[in-house]
Design a protein around this motif. Structure first.
Motif, PDB file in Angstrom:
ATOM      1  N   PHE A 254       0.818  -1.205   0.000  1.00 28.88           N
ATOM      2  CA  PHE A 254       0.000   0.000   0.000  1.00 28.88           C
ATOM      3  C   PHE A 254       0.857   1.263   0.000  1.00 28.88           C
ATOM      4  O   PHE A 254       0.468   2.273  -0.585  1.00 28.88           O
ATOM      5  CB  PHE A 254      -0.942   0.014   1.204  1.00 28.88           C
ATOM      6  N   SER A 255       2.031   1.199   0.643  1.00 26.18           N
ATOM      7  CA  SER A 255       2.901   2.384   0.699  1.00 26.18           C
ATOM      8  C   SER A 255       3.379   2.809  -0.689  1.00 26.18           C
ATOM      9  O   SER A 255       3.661   3.983  -0.916  1.00 26.18           O
ATOM     10  CB  SER A 255       4.107   2.129   1.612  1.00 26.18           C
ATOM     11  N   THR A 256       3.460   1.845  -1.633  1.00 29.33           N
ATOM     12  CA  THR A 256       3.885   2.201  -2.992  1.00 29.33           C
ATOM     13  C   THR A 256       2.797   2.956  -3.750  1.00 29.33           C
ATOM     14  O   THR A 256       3.071   3.557  -4.787  1.00 29.33           O
ATOM     15  CB  THR A 256       4.257   0.940  -3.804  1.00 29.33           C
ATOM     16  N   CYS A 257       1.562   2.917  -3.222  1.00 24.22           N
ATOM     17  CA  CYS A 257       0.440   3.589  -3.895  1.00 24.22           C
ATOM     18  C   CYS A 257       0.003   4.870  -3.194  1.00 24.22           C
ATOM     19  O   CYS A 257      -0.744   5.664  -3.769  1.00 24.22           O
ATOM     20  CB  CYS A 257      -0.771   2.656  -3.964  1.00 24.22           C
ATOM     21  N   SER A 258       0.415   5.049  -1.940  1.00 23.40           N
ATOM     22  CA  SER A 258      -0.149   6.120  -1.118  1.00 23.40           C
ATOM     23  C   SER A 258       0.106   7.513  -1.706  1.00 23.40           C
ATOM     24  O   SER A 258      -0.791   8.366  -1.688  1.00 23.40           O
ATOM     25  CB  SER A 258       0.403   6.044   0.310  1.00 23.40           C
ATOM     26  N   SER A 259       1.308   7.743  -2.237  1.00 24.52           N
ATOM     27  CA  SER A 259       1.615   9.069  -2.790  1.00 24.52           C
ATOM     28  C   SER A 259       0.725   9.382  -3.989  1.00 24.52           C
ATOM     29  O   SER A 259       0.149  10.473  -4.095  1.00 24.52           O
ATOM     30  CB  SER A 259       3.092   9.135  -3.210  1.00 24.52           C
ATOM     31  N   HIS A 260       0.623   8.407  -4.889  1.00 25.64           N
ATOM     32  CA  HIS A 260      -0.219   8.603  -6.073  1.00 25.64           C
ATOM     33  C   HIS A 260      -1.667   8.826  -5.678  1.00 25.64           C
ATOM     34  O   HIS A 260      -2.357   9.693  -6.246  1.00 25.64           O
ATOM     35  CB  HIS A 260      -0.108   7.384  -7.000  1.00 25.64           C
ATOM     36  N   LEU A 261      -2.136   8.082  -4.689  1.00 22.68           N
ATOM     37  CA  LEU A 261      -3.521   8.201  -4.235  1.00 22.68           C
ATOM     38  C   LEU A 261      -3.787   9.591  -3.661  1.00 22.68           C
ATOM     39  O   LEU A 261      -4.861  10.179  -3.892  1.00 22.68           O
ATOM     40  CB  LEU A 261      -3.808   7.127  -3.185  1.00 22.68           C
ATOM     41  N   MET A 262      -2.821  10.145  -2.933  1.00 20.66           N
ATOM     42  CA  MET A 262      -2.977  11.491  -2.375  1.00 20.66           C
ATOM     43  C   MET A 262      -3.025  12.548  -3.475  1.00 20.66           C
ATOM     44  O   MET A 262      -3.814  13.499  -3.416  1.00 20.66           O
ATOM     45  CB  MET A 262      -1.833  11.791  -1.399  1.00 20.66           C
ATOM     46  N   THR A 295      -4.525  25.520  -9.483  1.00 16.63           N
ATOM     47  CA  THR A 295      -3.532  26.161 -10.341  1.00 16.63           C
ATOM     48  C   THR A 295      -2.244  26.515  -9.596  1.00 16.63           C
ATOM     49  O   THR A 295      -1.194  26.646 -10.223  1.00 16.63           O
ATOM     50  CB  THR A 295      -4.086  27.454 -10.971  1.00 16.63           C
ATOM     51  N   ALA A 296      -2.313  26.682  -8.285  1.00 12.56           N
ATOM     52  CA  ALA A 296      -1.134  27.101  -7.522  1.00 12.56           C
ATOM     53  C   ALA A 296      -0.769  26.142  -6.397  1.00 12.56           C
ATOM     54  O   ALA A 296       0.386  25.725  -6.273  1.00 12.56           O
ATOM     55  CB  ALA A 296      -1.365  28.510  -6.943  1.00 12.56           C
ATOM     56  N   VAL A 297      -1.746  25.769  -5.575  1.00  8.56           N
ATOM     57  CA  VAL A 297      -1.447  24.986  -4.377  1.00  8.56           C
ATOM     58  C   VAL A 297      -1.119  23.531  -4.711  1.00  8.56           C
ATOM     59  O   VAL A 297      -0.127  22.981  -4.223  1.00  8.56           O
ATOM     60  CB  VAL A 297      -2.616  25.057  -3.372  1.00  8.56           C
ATOM     61  N   THR A 298      -1.941  22.891  -5.553  1.00  9.39           N
ATOM     62  CA  THR A 298      -1.704  21.484  -5.896  1.00  9.39           C
ATOM     63  C   THR A 298      -0.344  21.258  -6.554  1.00  9.39           C
ATOM     64  O   THR A 298       0.374  20.324  -6.171  1.00  9.39           O
ATOM     65  CB  THR A 298      -2.839  20.951  -6.792  1.00  9.39           C
ATOM     66  N   PRO A 299       0.076  22.072  -7.545  1.00 11.09           N
ATOM     67  CA  PRO A 299       1.420  21.878  -8.114  1.00 11.09           C
ATOM     68  C   PRO A 299       2.545  22.036  -7.094  1.00 11.09           C
ATOM     69  O   PRO A 299       3.625  21.468  -7.260  1.00 11.09           O
ATOM     70  CB  PRO A 299       1.507  22.980  -9.186  1.00 11.09           C
ATOM     71  N   MET A 300       2.300  22.805  -6.019  1.00  6.28           N
ATOM     72  CA  MET A 300       3.297  22.952  -4.960  1.00  6.28           C
ATOM     73  C   MET A 300       3.328  21.714  -4.061  1.00  6.28           C
ATOM     74  O   MET A 300       4.399  21.261  -3.634  1.00  6.28           O
ATOM     75  CB  MET A 300       2.992  24.192  -4.126  1.00  6.28           C
ATOM     76  N   LEU A 301       2.147  21.142  -3.787  1.00  2.67           N
ATOM     77  CA  LEU A 301       2.062  20.030  -2.846  1.00  2.67           C
ATOM     78  C   LEU A 301       2.521  18.700  -3.439  1.00  2.67           C
ATOM     79  O   LEU A 301       3.047  17.851  -2.720  1.00  2.67           O
ATOM     80  CB  LEU A 301       0.624  19.887  -2.334  1.00  2.67           C
ATOM     81  N   ASN A 302       2.315  18.500  -4.740  1.00  6.33           N
ATOM     82  CA  ASN A 302       2.636  17.204  -5.358  1.00  6.33           C
ATOM     83  C   ASN A 302       4.084  16.758  -5.143  1.00  6.33           C
ATOM     84  O   ASN A 302       4.323  15.624  -4.710  1.00  6.33           O
ATOM     85  CB  ASN A 302       2.294  17.222  -6.847  1.00  6.33           C
ATOM     86  N   PRO A 303       5.095  17.606  -5.425  1.00  6.99           N
ATOM     87  CA  PRO A 303       6.473  17.155  -5.178  1.00  6.99           C
ATOM     88  C   PRO A 303       6.763  16.928  -3.703  1.00  6.99           C
ATOM     89  O   PRO A 303       7.573  16.058  -3.354  1.00  6.99           O
ATOM     90  CB  PRO A 303       7.337  18.302  -5.742  1.00  6.99           C
ATOM     91  N   ILE A 304       6.099  17.688  -2.825  1.00 11.30           N
ATOM     92  CA  ILE A 304       6.273  17.487  -1.385  1.00 11.30           C
ATOM     93  C   ILE A 304       5.742  16.113  -0.989  1.00 11.30           C
ATOM     94  O   ILE A 304       6.383  15.372  -0.241  1.00 11.30           O
ATOM     95  CB  ILE A 304       5.568  18.605  -0.587  1.00 11.30           C
ATOM     96  N   ILE A 305       4.576  15.768  -1.512  1.00 10.95           N
ATOM     97  CA  ILE A 305       3.975  14.456  -1.214  1.00 10.95           C
ATOM     98  C   ILE A 305       4.885  13.330  -1.682  1.00 10.95           C
ATOM     99  O   ILE A 305       5.154  12.385  -0.935  1.00 10.95           O
ATOM    100  CB  ILE A 305       2.590  14.339  -1.887  1.00 10.95           C
ATOM    101  N   TYR A 306       5.385  13.430  -2.909  1.00  9.34           N
ATOM    102  CA  TYR A 306       6.219  12.358  -3.447  1.00  9.34           C
ATOM    103  C   TYR A 306       7.585  12.289  -2.782  1.00  9.34           C
ATOM    104  O   TYR A 306       8.220  11.230  -2.741  1.00  9.34           O
ATOM    105  CB  TYR A 306       6.378  12.509  -4.967  1.00  9.34           C
ATOM    106  N   THR A 307       8.051  13.411  -2.236  1.00 10.75           N
ATOM    107  CA  THR A 307       9.357  13.416  -1.569  1.00 10.75           C
ATOM    108  C   THR A 307       9.257  12.909  -0.135  1.00 10.75           C
ATOM    109  O   THR A 307      10.062  12.094   0.311  1.00 10.75           O
ATOM    110  CB  THR A 307       9.951  14.842  -1.564  1.00 10.75           C
ATOM    111  N   LEU A 308       8.250  13.361   0.588  1.00 14.33           N
ATOM    112  CA  LEU A 308       8.146  13.045   2.009  1.00 14.33           C
ATOM    113  C   LEU A 308       7.534  11.672   2.277  1.00 14.33           C
ATOM    114  O   LEU A 308       7.838  11.047   3.291  1.00 14.33           O
ATOM    115  CB  LEU A 308       7.315  14.118   2.724  1.00 14.33           C
ATOM    116  N   ARG A 309       6.680  11.199   1.369  1.00 13.14           N
ATOM    117  CA  ARG A 309       5.962   9.947   1.623  1.00 13.14           C
ATOM    118  C   ARG A 309       6.531   8.757   0.853  1.00 13.14           C
ATOM    119  O   ARG A 309       6.008   7.649   0.946  1.00 13.14           O
ATOM    120  CB  ARG A 309       4.474  10.111   1.294  1.00 13.14           C
TER     121      ARG A 309
END
Length: 329
Positions: A254-262, A295-309
């Motif tokens: 499940f951990s391999t899918c969690s970032s994509h799911l978020m 347009t602004a917040v999601t593009p900022m959060l995506n790399p954070i999600i993939y890096t931290l999780r």
């Protein structure tokens, strides 16, 4: 007697426009957040930080994956595409918004409006398709692990990514060209901070029913169908994970899918809010706030999600820091 309360943008529009009944040929005025007055400087600073973090975060993800052979797998190939897309997505809107927050004349030409709409919607449709391709990759990895390298070959990944980009580019050529073949008249003011389809269509002084039907078909085929494919993939993934004998195995799978799911939840969450909120209860201000989210917040959060999780990404980052290779490259 009854009273009707108007939003700040609606009150601004009630003041009229010098060219109220004239055909619009020279462009539009993007009202944006002009009703916020002195808070515009604060919004400018906030959006500037968000934009810079989004740019640096996505560039960092691309660079880290390119410099680490251990990350040269299908999942990270799609992630590079997603990060590049996010850079283009936010850059099609936010830089212009930052300028408009500092100047009084928030004008945009018809050609500039068409170009912005085209690029923005290319990125939106392509992201839907890419997220579906990433879900399929996770489905193959968990449900068919022995055949993963055969099914998700380099050629197959390139074809999936290429099809995603080609879909967005080709579909939006037709849709944008049709919209801007219509005559525009009335007030030059658009109650938005960029040229999105709904507010621009409101300025058309021709029958827009066919264009709206096309928009509905595009949404159905290239937004909702990828979403349904993602849901189907995760139903099969969760079913396969629950059949795993050990709790540790289930957790790792499940951990391999969690970032994509978020990321999927963030992207489609904003879209669903946009379409599910009744038009009678929505206001120009609420529409703009929702648009700021994707347009602004999601593009900022995506790399954070993939890096931290993501343990593989964090491990690759630690390795580069420890060896010093990241700095030298």
């Amino acid at each position: 007697s009854s009273s009707v309360s108007l939003s700040p943008l609606q009150m601004m529009d009630s003041e009229g426009d010098p060219g109220e009944n004239q055909t619009i040929s020279d462009g539009f005025i993007l009202v944006g957040f002009s009703y916020l007055n002195k808070l515009q400087i604060l919004l400018f600073l906030l959006l500037l930080v968000i934009y810079l973090v989004a740019l640096m975060g996505n560039l960092f993800v691309i660079l880290l994956i390119k410099l680490n052979p251990s990350l040269h797998t299908p999942m990270y190939f799609f992630l590079v595409n997603l990060s590049f897309l996010e850079i283009c997505y936010t850059s099609s809107v936010v830089p212009q918004l930052l300028v408009h927050l500092l100047v009084e004349e928030n004008t945009i030409s018809l050609a500039g409006c068409a170009a912005q709409m085209y690029v923005f919607n290319i990125m939106g449709l392509t992201e839907c398709c890419l997220l579906a391709a990433m879900a399929y990759d996770r489905y193959v990895a968990i449900c068919h692990p022995l055949h993963y390298t055969t099914i998700m070959s380099s050629r197959a990944c390139a074809q999936l990514a290429g099809a995603s980009w080609l879909t967005g580019i080709s579909v939006e050529v037709a849709q944008t060209a049709w919209i801007f073949s219509l005559p525009f008249c009335g007030s030059h003011r658009i109650h938005h901070f960029f040229c999105d389809i709904p507010p621009v269509l409101k300025k058309a002084c021709a029958d827009t029913l066919k264009v709206k039907i096309l928009g509905f078909i595009v949404s159905l085929l290239f937004i909702m169908i990828p979403f349904l494919l993602i849901i189907l993939s995760y139903i099969l993934i969760i079913s396969a994970i629950l059949r795993l004998p050990s709790e540790e195995g289930r957790r790792k799978a499940f951990s391999t899918c969690s970032s994509h799911l978020m990321v999927v939840t963030l992207f489609y969450g904003a879209a669903l809010i946009t379409y599910l909120v009744p038009r009678s209860s929505s206001t120009p201000e609420s529409d703009q706030m929702i648009s700021l989210m994707y347009t602004a917040v999601t593009p900022m959060l995506n790399p954070i999600i993939y890096t931290l999780r993501n343990k593989e990404v964090k491990g690759a980052l630690r390795k580069k820091i420890d060896t010093g290779i990241f700095a030298h490259n």
